[in-house]
Design an enzyme around this catalytic site. Sequence first.
Site, PDB file in Angstrom:
ATOM      1  N   ASP A  33      -0.617  13.799  -7.239  1.00 45.77           N
ATOM      2  CA  ASP A  33      -0.708  12.812  -8.307  1.00 45.77           C
ATOM      3  C   ASP A  33      -1.774  13.207  -9.337  1.00 45.77           C
ATOM      4  OD1 ASP A  33      -0.020  10.488  -9.554  1.00 45.77           O
ATOM      5  OD2 ASP A  33      -0.959   9.147  -8.101  1.00 45.77           O
ATOM      6  N   GLY A  34      -1.595  12.769 -10.578  1.00 40.98           N
ATOM      7  CA  GLY A  34      -2.638  12.913 -11.588  1.00 40.98           C
ATOM      8  C   GLY A  34      -2.382  13.954 -12.666  1.00 40.98           C
ATOM      9  N   HIS A  50       2.068  18.807 -15.871  1.00 37.62           N
ATOM     10  CA  HIS A  50       3.062  19.228 -14.881  1.00 37.62           C
ATOM     11  C   HIS A  50       3.081  20.754 -14.752  1.00 37.62           C
ATOM     12  CE1 HIS A  50       4.252  15.176 -14.503  1.00 37.62           C
ATOM     13  NE2 HIS A  50       4.946  15.095 -15.617  1.00 37.62           N
ATOM     14  N   THR A  79      12.388   8.944  -6.173  1.00 38.86           N
ATOM     15  CA  THR A  79      13.552   8.230  -6.708  1.00 38.86           C
ATOM     16  C   THR A  79      13.129   7.301  -7.860  1.00 38.86           C
ATOM     17  OG1 THR A  79      13.239   6.631  -4.905  1.00 38.86           O
ATOM     18  CG2 THR A  79      14.949   8.271  -4.593  1.00 38.86           C
ATOM     19  N   LEU A 144       5.805  29.935   7.074  1.00 44.37           N
ATOM     20  CA  LEU A 144       5.602  28.573   6.566  1.00 44.37           C
ATOM     21  C   LEU A 144       6.913  27.940   6.084  1.00 44.37           C
ATOM     22  CD1 LEU A 144       3.486  26.346   5.457  1.00 44.37           C
ATOM     23  CD2 LEU A 144       3.765  27.521   3.273  1.00 44.37           C
TER      24      LEU A 144
HETATM   25  C1  V0D Z   1       5.801  18.232 -11.270  1.00 44.49           C
HETATM   26  C2  V0D Z   1       3.224  18.671  -9.613  1.00 44.49           C
HETATM   27  C3  V0D Z   1       7.341  22.887  -8.253  1.00 44.49           C
HETATM   28  C4  V0D Z   1       4.120  17.485  -9.428  1.00 44.49           C
HETATM   29  C5  V0D Z   1       3.900  19.990  -9.397  1.00 44.49           C
HETATM   30  C6  V0D Z   1      11.957  18.903  -9.970  1.00 44.49           C
HETATM   31  C7  V0D Z   1       5.136  17.137 -10.500  1.00 44.49           C
HETATM   32  C8  V0D Z   1       4.849  20.337 -10.513  1.00 44.49           C
HETATM   33  C9  V0D Z   1       8.630  22.454  -8.049  1.00 44.49           C
HETATM   34  C10 V0D Z   1       9.694  23.088  -7.285  1.00 44.49           C
HETATM   35  C11 V0D Z   1       7.245  19.825  -9.989  1.00 44.49           C
HETATM   36  C12 V0D Z   1      10.688  22.336  -6.690  1.00 44.49           C
HETATM   37  C13 V0D Z   1      11.680  22.944  -5.951  1.00 44.49           C
HETATM   38  C14 V0D Z   1      11.682  24.291  -5.797  1.00 44.49           C
HETATM   39  C15 V0D Z   1      10.719  25.061  -6.375  1.00 44.49           C
HETATM   40  C16 V0D Z   1       9.722  24.464  -7.118  1.00 44.49           C
HETATM   41  C17 V0D Z   1       8.698  21.224  -8.732  1.00 44.49           C
HETATM   42  C18 V0D Z   1       9.535  19.251  -9.533  1.00 44.49           C
HETATM   43  C19 V0D Z   1       8.319  18.949 -10.113  1.00 44.49           C
HETATM   44  C20 V0D Z   1      10.674  18.285  -9.663  1.00 44.49           C
HETATM   45  F1  V0D Z   1      12.652  24.894  -5.075  1.00 44.49           F
HETATM   46  N1  V0D Z   1       6.660  22.007  -8.988  1.00 44.49           N
HETATM   47  N2  V0D Z   1       7.484  20.991  -9.282  1.00 44.49           N
HETATM   48  N3  V0D Z   1       9.727  20.382  -8.842  1.00 44.49           N
HETATM   49  N4  V0D Z   1       6.026  19.494 -10.569  1.00 44.49           N
END
Ligand code: V0D
Length: 253
Positions: A33-34, A50, A79, A144
Amino acid sequence: MSMRLPFMKNKQKEEPEQLPPENVPAHVAIIMDGNGRWAKKRGLPRVAGHREGVTVVKEVVRAASKMNVQILTLYTFSTENWKRPKSEIDFIMKLPKEFLHVYLPELMENNVKLETIGDIDALPEHTKEVILYAKDKTKNNNGLILNFALNYGSRYEIMQAVRQMMTDVDSAKLSIEKLDEHTFSSYLYTKGLTDPDLLIRTSGEQRISNFLLWQLAYTEFWFTDVLWPDFNKDILRQAIEDYQQRKRRYGGI
Ligand code: V0D
C-alpha cells in the site's frame, strides 16, 4: 520489538545479508500500500508510484528468494480496485507485461515459480496473456513460489468456494459429512499453498482489506508506516527478524 542489543549493531554491519536460518517464515504475504500517496508527496501522478512499486517488487522477490522464503504472496490488484479511474487501471494492467518483459529470464534463472490467486479471466486479454505465458514457462521451477493476487477478493473467494461445494454436494461429488477445514481449503484459490506465516502491510493502514480472510487465521501481522515505493530488502529483513522473535501459539498456551 526485536530487542536487538547495542553490541549487535556491529555484527549487523559486517553481515548485512545474514538472517538467522531457523524459523524463517515459509509464507510471507504483503499488502503493498501507499504508491499513490508516495507519488502525491512528490507532486507526481499516481501511476508514477505504481511504476516505482514494480521496482520494489523485484527487489523484494530477489531478497525473499535468498532468505529461503518458500511462498511470497503479493496483493497487486483487489476486486475493489476496479473503482479507480479507467486511465489508472489501463496503466496498472500494463505492469505485468512490463515486469515480465525484463524480469522473466531472471525468474527462470532463480528457479522462481509464478502463480496467481484471484479471477484472472476478468483481466484485459493482453494482461492475462502474458501472465498465463509466464505461469506456464515457470511451472516446473521448484524455488520460491511468487504468488500474485490479481483481481482477488477474499469474500468472493469464500463465496465461490461455497457455491462450488453446494454444486458438488448436489452431484454427490462431496458429502456433507466429509466436509472439514481441509476440504473447505481445497475449494479456495490458495489450494495447495500453506497459510501465510507473516503478513506485512505498508503505508500505515492496519486492516486486512478483504485479503486472505480464511488463510490469515493464525498469521503474525507486521505493519509499517513506510510507503511501498520506499520499502526495500532491509525492511523485509527487519520484518522477518521481528517475526523470528515472536512466539506463535495457535490458540494453545
Ligand atoms: C501496482 C505495487 C507487478 C502495487 C506493485 C495488474 C500496485 C505494482 C505486477 C505483476 C502491480 C503481476 C503479475 C505478474 C507479473 C507482475 C503487478 C499489478 C499491479 C496489477 F505476472 N506489479 N504489479 N500487477 N503494481
